[in-house]
Write a protein that holds these residues in place. Sequence first.
Motif, short mmCIF file in Angstrom:
data_model
loop_
_atom_site.label_atom_id
_atom_site.label_comp_id
_atom_site.label_asym_id
_atom_site.label_seq_id
_atom_site.Cartn_x
_atom_site.Cartn_y
_atom_site.Cartn_z
N TYR A 13 0.74 -1.08 -0.04
CA TYR A 13 -0.03 0.11 0.07
C TYR A 13 0.80 1.30 -0.04
O TYR A 13 1.64 1.42 0.91
CB TYR A 13 -0.95 0.02 1.20
N ASP A 14 0.65 1.92 -0.99
CA ASP A 14 1.63 3.10 -1.11
C ASP A 14 0.94 4.37 -1.50
O ASP A 14 -0.29 4.40 -2.22
CB ASP A 14 2.86 2.83 -2.13
N LEU A 15 1.39 5.54 -1.29
CA LEU A 15 0.65 6.99 -1.64
C LEU A 15 0.87 7.24 -3.08
O LEU A 15 2.12 7.05 -3.55
CB LEU A 15 1.18 7.94 -0.87
N LYS A 16 -0.31 7.44 -3.60
CA LYS A 16 -0.14 7.62 -5.29
C LYS A 16 -1.05 9.07 -5.45
O LYS A 16 -1.82 9.36 -4.74
CB LYS A 16 -0.72 6.48 -5.97
N SER A 17 -0.54 9.58 -6.62
CA SER A 17 -1.23 11.11 -6.89
C SER A 17 -2.12 10.62 -7.91
O SER A 17 -2.47 9.14 -8.52
CB SER A 17 -0.14 11.73 -7.76
N LEU A 18 -2.78 11.44 -8.75
CA LEU A 18 -3.98 11.20 -9.52
C LEU A 18 -3.38 10.70 -10.93
O LEU A 18 -3.87 9.96 -11.57
CB LEU A 18 -4.58 12.56 -9.82
N ASP A 19 -2.18 11.11 -11.05
CA ASP A 19 -1.38 10.61 -12.31
C ASP A 19 -0.30 9.65 -12.35
O ASP A 19 0.50 9.39 -13.09
CB ASP A 19 -0.81 11.76 -13.15
N GLY A 20 -0.41 8.96 -11.11
CA GLY A 20 0.52 7.73 -11.02
C GLY A 20 2.00 7.96 -10.24
O GLY A 20 2.70 7.28 -10.47
#
Length: 231
Positions: A13-20
Motif C-alpha cells: 500500500y503506497d501513496l499515489k497521485s492522480l497521475d501515478g
Amino acid sequence: MESNPRAGGRTLYDLKSLDGRQLSPFGQRAHLALRHKGLAVDRVIPVRFVDKETIAFAKSQTVPVLVDGDAVVADSWRIAHYLEETYPDRPSLFGGDAGRALARYFNNWCGLWLTPEIASFILFDMLDHVDEEDRDYLRRTREPRFGPLAKLNETREARLPAFRKSLDPLRLTVKQNGNLHGATPGMADFMVAAAFHWAEQSSRFALLDADDPLYSWSQRLNAKLQTDKSK
C-alpha cells in the motif's frame, strides 16, 4: 525461484497521485528495499492522504504498508527490518550491525532534517498532483508547521544555495565511497535517494544540479523505481 516463506502473495500500500506519481519518500524506500532483495510485489494499492480507513487493518494511518502472505508490516523502517529477517538469503539491506546503525542514523537524519527541508521546496507543487480532498488535507496538516504553502515557493530560490551547501558531507561521502553504505548500496542509501526521487516526482524545481555527484548517484539508485527488475 523466489524464496517466500509466506503464502498469499505480496501487496504494498503506497501513496499515489492522480497521475501515478510516487508521492511518499517512505513508500519509495520500501520499493527500493524490496527490489534490492529481489522480491516481487504482486500488487501495489494506491492510497490517498485521506484514505485512512484503507490501511486501518495495519493499525497505521500512513503508508507504506506491506502485506506479505499473512504478515502485515507498516512503516518503512519496520519493513526494512522485516525483509532483512525474513529473507536472510537475499542481498542484505544492512550488511551487519554497523550498517544497521548507519541506516538508523540516516533514518533519524532524514526524519528530522532532510525530509522537512525538501518538503519546504516542493509542498506547494504537490498540490497539482492530488485531488481536492488531499489538497485540503495537505494544507490543514502542513501549514501549521510550514506556514501558507503558496509562500514557500516565493522564497525557495533564495534558500536553495544554502540547502545545496548543507549537502557537502553527503556529497563528499558519495564521491569517496560510491555510496553511503560503501561499494554496494544499502538501506542508508535508499532512504536518502528516495527523498530526492520524491522531490522529482512532486515538483519540477531542481534541488540538485545535473552535474552534482548526488544527482547522478540518486538517479542511479532510483532507476530501480522506474523498472521492476524483481525476479
